[in-house]
Design a protein around this motif. Sequence first.
Motif, PDB file in Angstrom:
ATOM      1  N   ASP B 210     -33.491  10.547  -0.279  1.00 23.99           N
ATOM      2  CA  ASP B 210     -32.494  11.353  -0.978  1.00 23.99           C
ATOM      3  C   ASP B 210     -31.372  10.405  -1.388  1.00 23.99           C
ATOM      4  O   ASP B 210     -30.804   9.723  -0.543  1.00 23.99           O
ATOM      5  CB  ASP B 210     -31.954  12.441  -0.041  1.00 23.99           C
ATOM      6  N   TYR B 211     -31.083  10.328  -2.657  1.00 22.38           N
ATOM      7  CA  TYR B 211     -30.096   9.366  -3.143  1.00 22.38           C
ATOM      8  C   TYR B 211     -29.155  10.085  -4.109  1.00 22.38           C
ATOM      9  O   TYR B 211     -29.471  11.170  -4.618  1.00 22.38           O
ATOM     10  CB  TYR B 211     -30.808   8.172  -3.801  1.00 22.38           C
ATOM     11  N   PRO B 212     -27.987   9.501  -4.395  1.00 24.86           N
ATOM     12  CA  PRO B 212     -26.951  10.250  -5.121  1.00 24.86           C
ATOM     13  C   PRO B 212     -27.397  10.839  -6.455  1.00 24.86           C
ATOM     14  O   PRO B 212     -27.020  11.939  -6.791  1.00 24.86           O
ATOM     15  CB  PRO B 212     -25.844   9.213  -5.316  1.00 24.86           C
ATOM     16  N   GLU B 213     -28.191  10.135  -7.224  1.00 24.86           N
ATOM     17  CA  GLU B 213     -28.558  10.645  -8.550  1.00 24.86           C
ATOM     18  C   GLU B 213     -29.950  11.263  -8.565  1.00 24.86           C
ATOM     19  O   GLU B 213     -30.638  11.262  -9.579  1.00 24.86           O
ATOM     20  CB  GLU B 213     -28.449   9.522  -9.596  1.00 24.86           C
ATOM     21  N   ARG B 214     -30.341  11.827  -7.424  1.00 26.19           N
ATOM     22  CA  ARG B 214     -31.685  12.409  -7.321  1.00 26.19           C
ATOM     23  C   ARG B 214     -31.938  13.479  -8.386  1.00 26.19           C
ATOM     24  O   ARG B 214     -33.009  13.580  -8.958  1.00 26.19           O
ATOM     25  CB  ARG B 214     -31.881  13.003  -5.926  1.00 26.19           C
ATOM     26  N   ARG B 215     -30.913  14.305  -8.651  1.00 23.28           N
ATOM     27  CA  ARG B 215     -31.151  15.411  -9.581  1.00 23.28           C
ATOM     28  C   ARG B 215     -31.000  14.991 -11.050  1.00 23.28           C
ATOM     29  O   ARG B 215     -31.283  15.770 -11.938  1.00 23.28           O
ATOM     30  CB  ARG B 215     -30.134  16.510  -9.334  1.00 23.28           C
TER      31      ARG B 215
END
Lengths: 336, 363
Positions: B210-215
């Motif tokens: 899960d990373y900050p720009e996942r979406r």
Amino acid sequence: MKHVIVIGGGVAGMQCASELLRQGLAVTIIEKEQDLGGKVRNWHKLFPTFTPADEVLSAMRHRLKISNNLKIRTGCQATTITANSVTLCSGEELKCDATVIATGFTLFDAQIKEEYGYGIYDNVITSAELEQMFNENNVHLAHGGTPKRIAILHCVGSRDEKVCQRHCSKVCCVTGVKQAIELKKLFPAADVFNFYMDIRMFGPGYEEMYREAQTAYNVHFVRGRISEVSPTFNSQLQIKAEDTLTGRPLKMSVDMLVLLIGMKSNEHNITLRNECNLLAQPSGFMQPQDSFIGNVTSNVDGIFYAGTITAPKNVGESINEGTAAARAVIEWLNKH
Amino acid sequence: MKRSSWTDYQKEVADDNYYYARSCIRQNFFPGSEKVFLDILSKDLGRNIFDDPLHTSCTGIGYHSDVVPLETIMTVVARQFALMNEAGYENFTSSCITSFGIYTELLATWEEFPETEERTRENLYKATGREFKKPKNLAHTSDVIFHHREEIARKAKRKLINAYTGEPLKVVEHIGCHYAKIFPKKGVGGSEFPYVLAGMVESWGGEIVDYPERRHCCGFGFRNYLVQANRGYSIANSHKKLESMAPYKPDFIVCNCPGCSMFLDKWQYTIAEMDGTTYGQNGTGIPVLTYEEMAGLVLGYDPWELGMQMHQVNVEPLLDKMGVEYDPAAKYLGRNGKFIGRPEQALVNSCAEESIYKTSRRR
């Protein structure tokens, strides 16, 4: 002796009961929790004076000791309500001469706003949980340490068509300001940001507190809602928002995000509407007979309302409604 | 990630008898993925699936580019459903995310505005003499693989485990905007914490990053790319995602959408050429897989049979980590051993010391 059942032992119900007792009536309070006090039991300090919530509750408990004609039934819930009887979920039926419904509200479940990651990311907490932390004098990050950067998001579950909560919960704005000041008092070096749609400072002293938050405590206010929250590599929270005053998107990392959860009508209001013939508003809160001179009276003769059962209100307004409901009950009983 | 909410977004996925609609992009860029999907369903899982040569593009790319009007795409979609009916199927499964979004959107439109469905029926009849029934079940092909993920796990020849360390492989999953962002309830796990790929990865032994720009969008976004002047915007979006995921050192990216697979793979080449940065480990790019390729590797398929030689970023570092045996000499041999050509050497696959992503220089 006339007997009145007050359903709900929060501040509105307690105040209503104490007024009725003072006028020589017998009162039974029905409370679903194990103790009286309602939501205020979990609050730390009350805006705008920072009065400890405990102080207010102690005074209210003291008022209830005025007479021996009080019965308190905790740990039980009312199912069917009429003017002359209340049926408990155990099936027991209690007779009375009038009833006051003061069952309050439900806190919005922040998990429904999935984009904020409540229940998924450890340092996303609700305003109610922050009050609990204040009470325990233990505001900290999930894995220890103190927050250096905190964001407070307004209108979580309020004024939000996507979650069918179109109404304003009224007290979240000022709660956000109050909690920001409390956080700055605890962590003077921390940066605290309030993300808001509108700042609605409706009560006496609120606007002054809002200004003080900016001038004396350097709390930052950003007009814009947070669109999403994600974790960062160093275990912070990345938030994205739009600063609608500058018209630019904004991205920042914070250690803690506080969600100012709104007031939602109780699920039980549906039962009140369907089984007790009481009217509800589109928001789900109960409909008083009149917004000006009958706001503690229901559409059913002998059933009255007090507090946030009809709309979001602050603690002072809820207590006042307790008094107003007690007077309306007495007036009605004198006529019948 | 705690990801507690995904169970609230369950969808019904048919267990058998699928009518298969191919993807325009995938057929061209990842033809092996569509073939292996059919093979996995029919050979490994013993399910019945019909690959109909009569169906056409859903025209979604044209629709999202304002070239194809709504009435036209409704009629084209109605024809696909008519073909499904004529073939004797009720369960429609589409290989393309955008098509899946289109089918979902049009079924919802017909539900909300029945007069549009009526008009579509008239248009289809006038144009082709056909009538149609709506599918009993609509699923994206990733939903179908998700549905069968435990059965695939039971038949697995390999797990998503690092053969050198025994640790789970770290996987970045990218869902694609049209899967659930438009209709969150139609995607497994909803739009914020989708579970369709994560469920596969977890069932097959890997670990989701899960990373900050996942979406964030991969950058395709149709007009971002189709309009040449906007391509800088397209690559900027991919760049943002790659910069965001690189510190987590993912072993590979798995994509749900044909466009996302293409752009996250091919823009890595471009970024490496433009500014000399690679985002994988040891100076290579991060391999980008389709979920069919991931399932194929787990089930023991040969990587070249899966079409993985078509990738811009070489997949060999991942194959080595997974302990996959492969013949390097066979990489560019097509059907019947015919040489299909070899791409020029590129920085993204060069293992150049100076191209290695360094977190410190980005801070």
